[in-house]
Scaffold this active site. Structure first.
Site, PDB file in Angstrom:
ATOM      1  CB  ILE A  62      -0.962  -0.031   1.209  1.00 27.65           C
ATOM      2  CG1 ILE A  62      -2.031   1.055   1.114  1.00 27.65           C
ATOM      3  CG2 ILE A  62      -0.204   0.022   2.513  1.00 27.65           C
ATOM      4  CD1 ILE A  62      -3.167   0.876   2.112  1.00 27.65           C
ATOM      5  CB  ALA A  63       2.389   3.211  -2.081  1.00 24.12           C
ATOM      6  CD  GLU A  96       5.691  -9.952   4.510  1.00 20.36           C
ATOM      7  OE1 GLU A  96       5.570 -11.047   5.043  1.00 20.36           O
ATOM      8  OE2 GLU A  96       6.489  -9.714   3.597  1.00 20.36           O
ATOM      9  CG  ASN A 101       5.780   1.916   7.697  1.00 17.62           C
ATOM     10  OD1 ASN A 101       5.284   2.949   8.138  1.00 17.62           O
ATOM     11  ND2 ASN A 101       5.627   1.513   6.447  1.00 17.62           N
ATOM     12  CE1 TYR A 108      -1.979  -1.645   6.526  1.00 15.24           C
ATOM     13  CE2 TYR A 108       0.165  -2.058   7.472  1.00 15.24           C
ATOM     14  CZ  TYR A 108      -0.619  -1.743   6.383  1.00 15.24           C
ATOM     15  OH  TYR A 108      -0.032  -1.519   5.163  1.00 15.24           O
TER      16      TYR A 108
END
Length: 140
Positions: A62-63, A96, A101, A108
């Site tokens: 995801i970015a 993962e 981060n 999450y």
């Protein structure tokens, strides 16, 4: 949903993960996304790539464009990923993330993902630094 080219996905990924290890090439995105079970959820400034196998979804990456971070785009892509995964029969999702981060881990956890395991020294951040991967799961 916006359709981004493989080159645009690669460029956005590189910008989002600058200084955090190796980014994905356009060829890697192309190779992955030709798979029938893989999908991308995107707008101009963010994306999530996932796949569903049997009743399990995996968030692969995801970015968000660094200039647009902290604006809710990652959460929107995460929720879109979950929605698409459910329509494809997934009952739970896995991912993962580098333990370093913290923004992603917080995203999450806020969205109901639980830490279920750790992969020691999984991510190569630079020539001398490795960090653990945290494996997280959520029932959809």
């Amino acid at each position: 949903m916006t359709k981004l080219t493989f080159e645009a996905l690669s460029e956005l990924h590189a910008n989002a993960f600058a200084g955090q290890g190796r980014s994905w090439s356009a060829e890697e995105f192309a190779s992955l996304l030709i798979e029938q079970n893989a999908f991308v959820c995107a707008d101009r400034f963010s994306f999530a790539v996932g796949r569903v196998v049997a009743d399990e979804a995996e968030l692969l990456t995801i970015a968000t464009d660094p200039r647009r971070q902290r604006s809710g785009l990652a959460q929107a892509r995460l929720l879109e990923f979950e929605k698409v995964a459910k329509t494809r029969g997934a009952q739970r999702a896995f991912l993962e993330v580098a333990e370093s981060n913290w923004a992603a881990v917080q995203l999450y956890e806020t969205n109901g993902y639980l830490k279920v395991a750790t992969r020691k020294d999984y991510y190569q951040m630079d020539k001398r630094t490795r960090v653990d991967a945290v494996i997280m799961e959520k029932k959809l």
